[in-house]
Design a protein around this motif. Structure first.
Motif, PDB file in Angstrom:
ATOM      1  N   ALA A  77      28.750 -72.809  57.199  1.00 29.26           N
ATOM      2  CA  ALA A  77      27.991 -73.520  58.224  1.00 29.26           C
ATOM      3  C   ALA A  77      28.866 -74.583  58.888  1.00 29.26           C
ATOM      4  O   ALA A  77      29.938 -74.926  58.376  1.00 29.26           O
ATOM      5  N   PRO A  78      28.422 -75.128  60.021  1.00 29.70           N
ATOM      6  CA  PRO A  78      29.199 -76.161  60.709  1.00 29.70           C
ATOM      7  C   PRO A  78      29.508 -77.398  59.851  1.00 29.70           C
ATOM      8  O   PRO A  78      30.514 -78.059  60.075  1.00 29.70           O
ATOM      9  N   GLU A  99      30.847 -68.977  67.266  1.00 34.63           N
ATOM     10  CA  GLU A  99      30.591 -70.190  68.050  1.00 34.63           C
ATOM     11  C   GLU A  99      29.152 -70.113  68.564  1.00 34.63           C
ATOM     12  O   GLU A  99      28.799 -69.217  69.332  1.00 34.63           O
ATOM     13  N   VAL A 100      28.330 -71.079  68.137  1.00 34.35           N
ATOM     14  CA  VAL A 100      26.921 -71.089  68.496  1.00 34.35           C
ATOM     15  C   VAL A 100      26.687 -72.251  69.473  1.00 34.35           C
ATOM     16  O   VAL A 100      26.991 -73.394  69.149  1.00 34.35           O
ATOM     17  N   GLY A 101      26.177 -71.913  70.647  1.00 33.79           N
ATOM     18  CA  GLY A 101      25.928 -72.952  71.641  1.00 33.79           C
ATOM     19  C   GLY A 101      24.988 -72.468  72.727  1.00 33.79           C
ATOM     20  O   GLY A 101      24.537 -71.330  72.717  1.00 33.79           O
ATOM     21  N   GLY A 102      24.703 -73.342  73.676  1.00 33.23           N
ATOM     22  CA  GLY A 102      23.802 -73.007  74.765  1.00 33.23           C
ATOM     23  C   GLY A 102      22.360 -73.182  74.341  1.00 33.23           C
ATOM     24  O   GLY A 102      22.058 -73.819  73.341  1.00 33.23           O
ATOM     25  N   THR A 103      21.470 -72.590  75.128  1.00 32.67           N
ATOM     26  CA  THR A 103      20.055 -72.665  74.804  1.00 32.67           C
ATOM     27  C   THR A 103      19.682 -71.558  73.845  1.00 32.67           C
ATOM     28  O   THR A 103      20.367 -70.557  73.745  1.00 32.67           O
ATOM     29  N   LEU A 105      20.250 -60.669  55.325  1.00 34.21           N
ATOM     30  CA  LEU A 105      19.619 -61.970  55.154  1.00 34.21           C
ATOM     31  C   LEU A 105      19.305 -62.566  56.505  1.00 34.21           C
ATOM     32  O   LEU A 105      19.923 -62.232  57.513  1.00 34.21           O
ATOM     33  N   MET A 106      18.291 -63.426  56.510  1.00 35.21           N
ATOM     34  CA  MET A 106      17.894 -64.112  57.732  1.00 35.21           C
ATOM     35  C   MET A 106      18.639 -65.433  57.779  1.00 35.21           C
ATOM     36  O   MET A 106      18.654 -66.179  56.806  1.00 35.21           O
ATOM     37  N   VAL A 107      19.261 -65.717  58.920  1.00 32.54           N
ATOM     38  CA  VAL A 107      20.041 -66.942  59.082  1.00 32.54           C
ATOM     39  C   VAL A 107      19.605 -67.647  60.358  1.00 32.54           C
ATOM     40  O   VAL A 107      19.508 -67.011  61.411  1.00 32.54           O
ATOM     41  N   ASN A 108      19.343 -68.934  60.259  1.00 35.15           N
ATOM     42  CA  ASN A 108      19.046 -69.743  61.434  1.00 35.15           C
ATOM     43  C   ASN A 108      20.349 -70.390  61.872  1.00 35.15           C
ATOM     44  O   ASN A 108      20.789 -71.374  61.288  1.00 35.15           O
ATOM     45  N   LEU A 109      20.977 -69.828  62.903  1.00 28.70           N
ATOM     46  CA  LEU A 109      22.255 -70.351  63.383  1.00 28.70           C
ATOM     47  C   LEU A 109      22.004 -71.529  64.313  1.00 28.70           C
ATOM     48  O   LEU A 109      21.404 -71.385  65.370  1.00 28.70           O
ATOM     49  N   THR A 110      22.453 -72.694  63.891  1.00 32.03           N
ATOM     50  CA  THR A 110      22.333 -73.910  64.669  1.00 32.03           C
ATOM     51  C   THR A 110      23.621 -74.110  65.464  1.00 32.03           C
ATOM     52  O   THR A 110      24.656 -73.528  65.132  1.00 32.03           O
ATOM     53  N   PRO A 111      23.599 -74.936  66.518  1.00 34.34           N
ATOM     54  CA  PRO A 111      24.812 -75.141  67.313  1.00 34.34           C
ATOM     55  C   PRO A 111      25.994 -75.628  66.471  1.00 34.34           C
ATOM     56  O   PRO A 111      25.827 -76.429  65.546  1.00 34.34           O
ATOM     57  N   GLY A 112      27.161 -75.106  66.802  1.00 34.23           N
ATOM     58  CA  GLY A 112      28.380 -75.481  66.103  1.00 34.23           C
ATOM     59  C   GLY A 112      29.211 -74.269  65.764  1.00 34.23           C
ATOM     60  O   GLY A 112      28.940 -73.149  66.202  1.00 34.23           O
ATOM     61  N   SER A 113      30.234 -74.480  64.943  1.00 36.74           N
ATOM     62  CA  SER A 113      31.161 -73.416  64.537  1.00 36.74           C
ATOM     63  C   SER A 113      30.814 -72.920  63.141  1.00 36.74           C
ATOM     64  O   SER A 113      30.809 -73.690  62.181  1.00 36.74           O
TER      65      SER A 113
END
Length: 150
Positions: free
Chosen positions: A96-97, A142-146, A116-124
């Motif tokens: 995670a970030p 890389e997780v970003g944007g809306t 598995l279910m993953v909630n990817l939040t903004p960040g690397s």
């Protein structure tokens, strides 16, 4: 060993991951499908099978020695990550970030498909093989944007 188990519990909460027994495909209100697998690339060292990849809706990133195509861009939200682990020499881990990580599979297991279910939040984020990460066996996410829509 105790510290690793405690860390794993914390990471499970941080990633909001939930293991399920069957692969999930396509997009739904509950999440989108990501696919992780091992790959073969002639540039991978020490041998071509030291390669990991992640795919999502036509994008594929491969992680191997000196890979120039190891990053995948995603929007924040819930994803179903299915990894195909058929190797007793590799594993899948997700970082995670904040630097915490979760082993999705173990090195000696070779369990096949694990979802598995993953909630990817903004960040690397990073999907990697723990024993071979230093050799380049990782993919950057890389997780970003809306967030997701549909």
């Amino acid at each position: 060993m105790r510290n690793r188990a405690a860390a794993r519990s914390l990471v499970l909460g941080a990633l909001t991951a939930l293991a399920v027994t069957t692969p999930v495909s396509g997009a739904s209100a509950e999440g989108r499908a990501l696919a992780g697998s091992y790959c073969t690339n002639p540039d991978a060292m020490p041998k071509p099978t030291a390669c990991i990849q992640l795919s999502f809706e036509g994008q594929t990133a491969q992680g191997y020695t000196n890979s120039s195509d190891r990053t995948i861009d995603l929007r924040p939200g819930v994803y179903w990550l299915t990894v195909d682990d058929t190797s007793t020499a590799h594993n899948f881990s997700l970082e995670a970030p904040d630097g915490s990580d979760q082993d999705i599979t173990e090195v000696a297991d070779a369990p096949g498909d694990v979802t598995l279910m993953v909630n990817l939040t903004p960040g690397s984020w990073t999907l990697f093989c723990d024993p071979h990460r230093a050799m380049g066996m990782y993919v950057d996410i890389e997780v970003g944007g809306t967030g997701q829509t549909g």
